[in-house]
Scaffold this active site. Structure first.
Site, PDB file in Angstrom:
ATOM      1  N   CYS A   1       0.851  -1.263   0.009  1.00  0.00           N
ATOM      2  CA  CYS A   1       0.147   0.100   0.103  1.00  0.00           C
ATOM      3  C   CYS A   1       0.625   1.238  -0.021  1.00  0.00           C
ATOM      4  O   CYS A   1       1.413   1.636  -1.010  1.00  0.00           O
ATOM      5  CB  CYS A   1      -1.087  -0.081   1.109  1.00  0.00           C
ATOM      6  SG  CYS A   1      -2.433   1.131   0.927  1.00  0.00           S
TER       7      CYS A   1
ATOM      8  N   HIS B   1      -3.290  -5.096   1.674  1.00  0.00           N
ATOM      9  CA  HIS B   1      -2.702  -5.360   2.986  1.00  0.00           C
ATOM     10  C   HIS B   1      -2.644  -6.704   3.159  1.00  0.00           C
ATOM     11  O   HIS B   1      -3.485  -7.137   4.361  1.00  0.00           O
ATOM     12  CB  HIS B   1      -3.131  -4.484   4.205  1.00  0.00           C
ATOM     13  CG  HIS B   1      -3.098  -3.337   4.003  1.00  0.00           C
ATOM     14  ND1 HIS B   1      -2.076  -2.305   4.514  1.00  0.00           N
ATOM     15  CD2 HIS B   1      -3.847  -2.113   3.599  1.00  0.00           C
ATOM     16  CE1 HIS B   1      -2.134  -1.145   4.333  1.00  0.00           C
ATOM     17  NE2 HIS B   1      -3.243  -0.959   3.657  1.00  0.00           N
TER      18      HIS B   1
ATOM     19  N   GLU C   1      -1.011  -8.246   5.572  1.00  0.00           N
ATOM     20  CA  GLU C   1      -0.268  -8.278   7.062  1.00  0.00           C
ATOM     21  C   GLU C   1      -1.741  -8.211   7.905  1.00  0.00           C
ATOM     22  O   GLU C   1      -1.685  -8.472   9.031  1.00  0.00           O
ATOM     23  CB  GLU C   1       0.489  -7.399   7.243  1.00  0.00           C
ATOM     24  CG  GLU C   1       0.077  -6.045   7.365  1.00  0.00           C
ATOM     25  CD  GLU C   1      -0.051  -5.149   5.978  1.00  0.00           C
ATOM     26  OE1 GLU C   1      -0.181  -5.922   5.036  1.00  0.00           O
ATOM     27  OE2 GLU C   1      -0.283  -4.101   6.222  1.00  0.00           O
TER      28      GLU C   1
HETATM   29  N1  GLN Z   1      -3.277   2.112   3.759  1.00  0.00           N
HETATM   30  C1  GLN Z   1      -2.452   2.709   3.301  1.00  0.00           C
HETATM   31  O1  GLN Z   1      -1.071   2.288   3.250  1.00  0.00           O
HETATM   32  C2  GLN Z   1      -2.814   3.950   2.257  1.00  0.00           C
HETATM   33  C3  GLN Z   1      -1.681   4.442   1.498  1.00  0.00           C
HETATM   34  C4  GLN Z   1      -1.895   6.120   1.204  1.00  0.00           C
HETATM   35  N2  GLN Z   1      -3.124   6.471   0.513  1.00  0.00           N
HETATM   36  C5  GLN Z   1      -0.564   6.590   0.850  1.00  0.00           C
HETATM   37  O2  GLN Z   1      -0.633   7.224  -0.264  1.00  0.00           O
HETATM   38  O3  GLN Z   1       0.362   6.533   1.317  1.00  0.00           O
END
Ligand code: GLN
Length: 249
Positions: free
Chosen positions: A101, A220, A222
């Site tokens: 992410c 995610h 995790e």
């Molecule tokens: N759950 C997340 O890691 C969100 C990422 C977030 N939108 C970013 O750009 O960092």
């Protein structure tokens, strides 16, 4: 031999990754003891550490950049003077790195929908990601993903999407270069988006991508109890340690 795997612990889901990494290592040691014993004979110990300093990063053979908020992570990494070393880790030493992410955002060469003024990236993946592709926190959702790299016969992986980025473009750096092909081979599309419990369905969005030593997921793993992607990635780390670089899947 001990392989040290770090989780960048500036912000975000650090503990969750460490917990799944430990479970994945346990899985590998038990599964290798039940096969012909070949893997067991050479299976090294893993040491999992949190990384906040240059010294800790220098100890690592592989690194996870967790989810969280990439803009915050970038500011903290800059303050701690970690950026150059992170780039060196990924692009010069070619050590295995996985970003989830916000971590995927950090590992992209380019990002769109960034905050005003832009944000600093580590890079390594020749892709452009779009941040917050499916909207805000309350538009978070889970979707069953078909991830071919886990094996064609494998059950779908339950992907948790929270303000997730997706890969909007795989960039061609050198036309037809092996790196480009590996990105494409490593790309995995989400399917079964109708399983989403909330928010937009991923459809054909690219939510997992790999280029040589660099792997990124929009979602995610995790935050689930499903250890398969951590097991898969630790096998990549083992291969890199044995062969000096990653081997093709
Ligand atoms: N759950 C997340 O890691 C969100 C990422 C977030 N939108 C970013 O750009 O960092």
């Amino acid at each position: 031999m001990t392989i040290t795997v770090g989780v960048l612990a500036l912000q975000g889901g650090v503990i969750e990754h460490l917990s799944l990494l430990r479970r994945a290592a346990d899985y590998l040691s038990t599964s290798s003891s039940s096969n012909d014993g070949k893997e067991l004979a050479t299976l090294p110990d893993f040491d999992f550490i949190q990384v906040r300093t240059k010294e800790q990063l220098a100890q690592c053979d592989a690194l996870i950049i967790p989810g969280g908020e990439s803009t915050t992570m970038a500011i903290v990494a800059r303050r701690l003077g970690l950026f150059d070393q992170l780039r060196d880790f990924v692009k010069v030493q070619h050590k295995p790195v996985w970003g989830t992410c916000a971590g995927l955002v950090m590992l992209a060469e380019e990002a769109s929908a960034v905050k005003k003024g832009g944000q600093e990236l580590v890079g390594g993946l020749d892709v452009r990601v779009v941040r917050n592709r499916y909207g805000t926190q309350i538009q978070s959702f889970v979707a069953d993903l078909k991830l071919p790299f886990l094996g064609e016969e494998e059950a779908p992986f339950r992907g948790v999407f929270i303000r997730a980025p997706v890969v909007e473009e795989i960039m061609t750096t050198t036309s037809g270069s092996p790196a480009e092909q590996e990105v494409k081979e490593g790309a995995a599309s989400a399917s079964g988006g109708q399983q989403s419990e909330r928010g937009a369905a991923p459809g054909d969005d690219i939510v997992a991508v790999r280029q040589r030593n660099v792997f990124g997921t929009s979602f995610h793993p995790e935050l689930t109890q499903d250890v398969r992607i951590h097991v898969w990635w630790l096998r990549q780390v083992l291969d890199a340690a044995r062969h000096g670089d990653l081997v093709a899947l």
